[in-house]
Design a protein around this motif. Structure first.
Motif, PDB file in Angstrom:
ATOM      1  N   LEU A 396       5.785 -28.164  22.157  1.00  0.00           N
ATOM      2  CA  LEU A 396       5.243 -28.470  23.477  1.00  0.00           C
ATOM      3  C   LEU A 396       3.891 -29.171  23.371  1.00  0.00           C
ATOM      4  O   LEU A 396       3.598 -30.106  24.132  1.00  0.00           O
ATOM      5  CB  LEU A 396       5.099 -27.185  24.296  1.00  0.00           C
ATOM      6  CG  LEU A 396       4.524 -27.333  25.706  1.00  0.00           C
ATOM      7  CD1 LEU A 396       5.414 -28.220  26.574  1.00  0.00           C
ATOM      8  CD2 LEU A 396       4.350 -25.965  26.364  1.00  0.00           C
ATOM      9  N   MET A 397       3.070 -28.732  22.429  1.00  0.00           N
ATOM     10  CA  MET A 397       1.761 -29.356  22.249  1.00  0.00           C
ATOM     11  C   MET A 397       1.905 -30.823  21.831  1.00  0.00           C
ATOM     12  O   MET A 397       1.111 -31.674  22.223  1.00  0.00           O
ATOM     13  CB  MET A 397       0.945 -28.563  21.234  1.00  0.00           C
ATOM     14  CG  MET A 397       0.560 -27.170  21.734  1.00  0.00           C
ATOM     15  SD  MET A 397      -0.172 -26.105  20.479  1.00  0.00           S
ATOM     16  CE  MET A 397      -1.848 -26.685  20.475  1.00  0.00           C
ATOM     17  N   VAL A 398       2.944 -31.112  21.047  1.00  0.00           N
ATOM     18  CA  VAL A 398       3.231 -32.507  20.689  1.00  0.00           C
ATOM     19  C   VAL A 398       3.644 -33.288  21.926  1.00  0.00           C
ATOM     20  O   VAL A 398       3.137 -34.390  22.204  1.00  0.00           O
ATOM     21  CB  VAL A 398       4.340 -32.576  19.612  1.00  0.00           C
ATOM     22  CG1 VAL A 398       4.781 -34.024  19.393  1.00  0.00           C
ATOM     23  CG2 VAL A 398       3.865 -31.962  18.303  1.00  0.00           C
ATOM     24  N   PHE A 399       4.549 -32.725  22.691  1.00  0.00           N
ATOM     25  CA  PHE A 399       5.129 -33.419  23.838  1.00  0.00           C
ATOM     26  C   PHE A 399       4.082 -33.736  24.900  1.00  0.00           C
ATOM     27  O   PHE A 399       4.063 -34.837  25.466  1.00  0.00           O
ATOM     28  CB  PHE A 399       6.242 -32.554  24.433  1.00  0.00           C
ATOM     29  CG  PHE A 399       6.945 -33.166  25.611  1.00  0.00           C
ATOM     30  CD1 PHE A 399       7.807 -34.234  25.441  1.00  0.00           C
ATOM     31  CD2 PHE A 399       6.740 -32.670  26.891  1.00  0.00           C
ATOM     32  CE1 PHE A 399       8.464 -34.801  26.529  1.00  0.00           C
ATOM     33  CE2 PHE A 399       7.395 -33.225  27.980  1.00  0.00           C
ATOM     34  CZ  PHE A 399       8.257 -34.298  27.790  1.00  0.00           C
ATOM     35  N   LEU A 400       3.219 -32.776  25.192  1.00  0.00           N
ATOM     36  CA  LEU A 400       2.225 -32.958  26.249  1.00  0.00           C
ATOM     37  C   LEU A 400       1.017 -33.762  25.782  1.00  0.00           C
ATOM     38  O   LEU A 400       0.130 -34.080  26.580  1.00  0.00           O
ATOM     39  CB  LEU A 400       1.762 -31.606  26.779  1.00  0.00           C
ATOM     40  CG  LEU A 400       2.822 -30.771  27.520  1.00  0.00           C
ATOM     41  CD1 LEU A 400       2.237 -29.450  27.977  1.00  0.00           C
ATOM     42  CD2 LEU A 400       3.389 -31.537  28.708  1.00  0.00           C
TER      43      LEU A 400
END
Length: 753
Positions: A396-400
């Motif tokens: 999620l940290m990558v995606f956001l």
């Protein structure tokens, strides 16, 4: 007869609206549930329903594939309600209904057919024989905007054969048969009877009360409730409401169980309490039939902490038995599974779960979540569920864009690989793998395949159809996304995130009225939530309604760590050309240690742009040079981040570095084209158009804007697609205002612009 009940009962005249769903029995169970929930939402939204309910003069009777509404004021109420429902149905072609109206007994009642103002809408269909050799007169109610003028096939058959028509009757009342558009048939002179059970095997697990002396153990009580709910949700013969919706009904306060059950669409409620002291845990659970307010089952458990998983499994199993739910062999095994032997690892995992609702957008909250799950796997390296959650938070940290570095990508892959090696067929592992494919690899077909596998094993999951809705949205499959959203809301009807996502989808496809209606639902559940308020303001921005947006944003507390809300406020200041307020308000964020490096760079860019447009070019250059330095430093660790590269393009354009600006903006659009991401890909095209406008490439900018005005997507800056209102308002397009082609673009008529 029992005392207190008289043989001579004074009967009231009821005016009944019967509703059933066409083709209900041919649908899958999940589709049936989704359609019933959508029908309930539509019916409850009508003014006629709300007014009668508020006056205590309405009886709502579920009928399996629909409902019967008994009004008492006058015979026009059900007709007006049916008309209101019909209008809403235009937005829901997937929901096809039959509706009929009946009054009974009719002694002394003026038939609705005789009301003069209804006469132009009523069309006589003659008589038809129904049950028990009774013939009834039937009329069709329709006009240009309501109902269906075509004669139902069964009426035609009834006339041709003069035989018993196969009308659908609820008790002895006649239902109208309709096609794609709802037809209304008004039936009278026959008493009404109804005695239909609601769905029995449905349950909501409310938050358990924390009775521990250490109030810090509240996370443990929440965790016990969540794991019982999760166990129940894996039983295919039950309908179980998801966690987010039930967490709003906090323990320790008086709860109206009947109202809660109706809000959530269930027949049963599970309540309980947890008391933890040293190595002992005391759990009390009670199952209540909310329709009758009677206890179905109750049990108290006094065990060691090591036995908590066994207790949770026993509670779920006992509830299934009490509700006559059939357990498969696999489901029985799931209820007896023990995810970890370490109570300390379990504690760390539960702390993470308790924080998840607050950790979606905040960078600081995501780091705290990650520490919880990392601690859980440190304490128990074989804890599959914790490894899966760790993989998800890193993905999620990558995606956001919170941290899209290669190091973070590798960390997500490592955690996922560990979960796969430990238990590849676990639903936790499969979900983590689906999110990794979605968030990190952007391999949408593979992600959908994995989520579909999990869906078969988690029949009550709201998370899985919600994930499928998000993936479909990235693929540009807007109707499919909304359909999955409907299914998710069936199991989690009061989940603010699901409603926010649905409103966002409507905004992306420029269905702004639907977006506002969904936003209304969201704000009724979370009236003070800053994200919900800001998103609604963004919808008004897209429509050019700055005054409406101002009313919402004026009372909003500014939290720099919430960059999505802050970005909407930045756009609001820019639309109003309130440059000094923007500069003054954002300055403290540049030295706020709680703000991510990317966040500071974006805020610095906004300040520099405001200084440039306000005429302070010297201050703007100083600010923008620092912003460019911040962004270049970030690019050294994350060279292929399209948003970061796009921002570099914009900053260079403001600095007058025309060639570099165009190159950066084009590179950003090439990194994530619309063919790979239907939501963000066109937004990078919009960023390119901004750069083209800034450096004087009017031909390219205007041609690109013409295309974007007819493309669904969501801009990074204003959480929706470009509209003519936004083109008129935003100072980014000031360089184009003297071009007649741009002025023509502003006034051209478009379906949704």
């Amino acid at each position: 007869m029992p005392g207190g009940i008289k043989k001579d009962i004074q009967l009231e005249i009821g005016h009944v609206l019967f509703i059933d769903i066409v083709g209900y029995s041919k649908r899958s169970i999940n589709e049936q549930r989704g359609l019933l929930d959508r029908l309930n939402q539509i019916v409850r939204s009508t003014e006629e329903f709300r007014s009668a309910e508020a006056a205590g003069r309405l009886l709502k009777i579920p009928t399996g594939d629909g409902m019967a509404l008994v009004f008492y004021k006058n015979q026009e109420e059900p007709v007006e309600c049916a008309v209101a429902i019909s209008r809403v149905l235009e937005e829901h072609p997937e929901l096809q209904l039959r509706m009929g109206v009946h009054s009974g007994p009719v002694s002394g009642v003026i038939d609705v057919n005789e009301r003069e103002h209804w006469q132009p809408l009523l069309h006589d269909l003659g008589t038809c024989e129904v049950k028990h050799d009774v013939r009834v007169g039937v009329v069709n109610l329709f006009s240009d905007g309501v109902g269906n003028p075509h004669i139902p096939k069964k009426i035609q058959l009834c006339k041709k054969q003069n035989a018993r028509g196969r009308w659908i009757l609820l008790a002895t009342a006649l239902l109208l048969l309709a096609g794609i558009i709802t037809t209304f048939t008004i039936v009278s002179r026959r008493p009404v009877r109804s005695n239909y059970p609601i769905e029995k095997k449905s349950i909501a697990v409310l938050p358990f009360e924390n009775l521990s002396e250490e109030k810090a153990n509240a996370f443990f009580a929440d965790g016990v409730q969540d794991e019982i709910l999760t166990n129940l949700a894996k039983i295919s013969d039950l309908k179980v409401i998801s966690r987010t919706s039930v967490m709003q009904y906090k323990s320790g306060v008086a709860r109206n169980l009947r109202q809660i059950a109706e809000d959530l669409g269930v027949g049963h409620i599970l309540e309980g309490s947890v008391q933890r002291a040293a190595n002992r845990v005391h759990v009390n659970a009670q199952l209540i039939d909310a329709r009758t307010d009677t206890h179905v089952w109750a049990q108290t458990y006094d065990r060691t902490l090591d036995d908590i998983f066994k207790v949770e499994g026993e509670i779920a199993s006992n509830i299934a038995t009490a509700l006559n739910a059939k357990l498969t062999e696999t489901e029985q095994q799931i209820l007896t599974a023990k995810p970890t032997d370490s109570t300390a690892a379990h504690d760390a995992y539960l702390r993470g779960l308790a924080l998840e609702p607050r950790g979606w957008y905040s960078a600081e909250a995501k780091e705290t979540l990650r520490r919880c799950y990392a601690e859980a796997v440190r304490l128990d390296p074989k804890f599959v569920a914790a490894w899966a959650r760790l993989a998800r938070i890193d993905s999620l940290m990558v995606f956001l864009g919170t941290d899209a570095t290669q190091e973070r990508r590798d960390a997500a892959r490592q955690a996922l690989d560990t979960a796969i090696n430990l238990q590849p067929d676990s639903t936790d592992t499969l979900l983590a793998q689906g999110y990794y494919d979605y968030w990190v690899l952007r391999d949408y077909p593979k992600a959908k395949d994995l989520f579909a596998q999990v869906r078969n094993r988690l029949p009550n999951s709201a998370e899985v159809p919600a994930a499928l809705a998000l993936v479909a949205r990235r693929q540009g499959l807007w109707d499919e996304s909304l359909n999955y959203s409907d299914q998710a809301l069936t199991f989690d009807p009061r989940n603010p995130q699901l409603l926010a996502d649905r409103a966002w989808t409507y905004t992306i496809i420029r269905r702004f009225d639907d977006a506002l209606k969904t936003s209304d639902r969201l704000l009724k559940i979370s009236p003070t939530d800053p994200d919900a308020i800001a998103y609604r303001a963004a919808i008004f921005h897209a429509q050019g309604k700055l005054d409406e947006a101002q009313k919402l944003l004026s009372g909003l507390h500014l939290d720099f760590a919430n960059d999505s809300v802050t970005e909407i406020l930045i756009q609001h200041w820019l639309f109003n050309r309130d440059y000094q307020n923007l500069i003054k308000t954002l300055q403290p964020a540049l030295t706020d240690l709680g703000i991510s490096a990317m966040g500071r760079a974006l805020y610095r860019e906004a300040i520099g742009f405001a200084q440039l447009r306000s005429g302070d070019k010297a201050a703007a250059n100083k600010t923008l040079l620092q912003a460019r330095s911040d962004l270049e430093s970030l690019r050294q660790r994350d060279a292929n981040n399209p948003e970061l590269v796009a921002r570099l393009g914009a900053v260079n354009a403001y600095l007058g570095e025309e060639e570099t600006a165009l190159q950066e903006a084009e590179n950003a659009a090439a990194l994530l084209p619309a063919s790979q991401d239907a939501v963000v890909g066109p937004a990078l095209e919009e960023d390119l158009a901004r750069v083209e406008a800034e450096v004087g490439e009017n031909d390219r900018a205007i041609a690109r804007l013409q295309k974007l005005l007819n493309t669904p997507y969501s801009s990074v800056s204003h959480t929706g697609p470009i509209t003519r209102a936004l083109l008129r308002l935003h100072p980014s397009w000031d360089p184009l205002r003297g071009d007649p082609r741009f002025q023509k673009l502003l006034v051209e008529l478009a379906p949704n612009g």
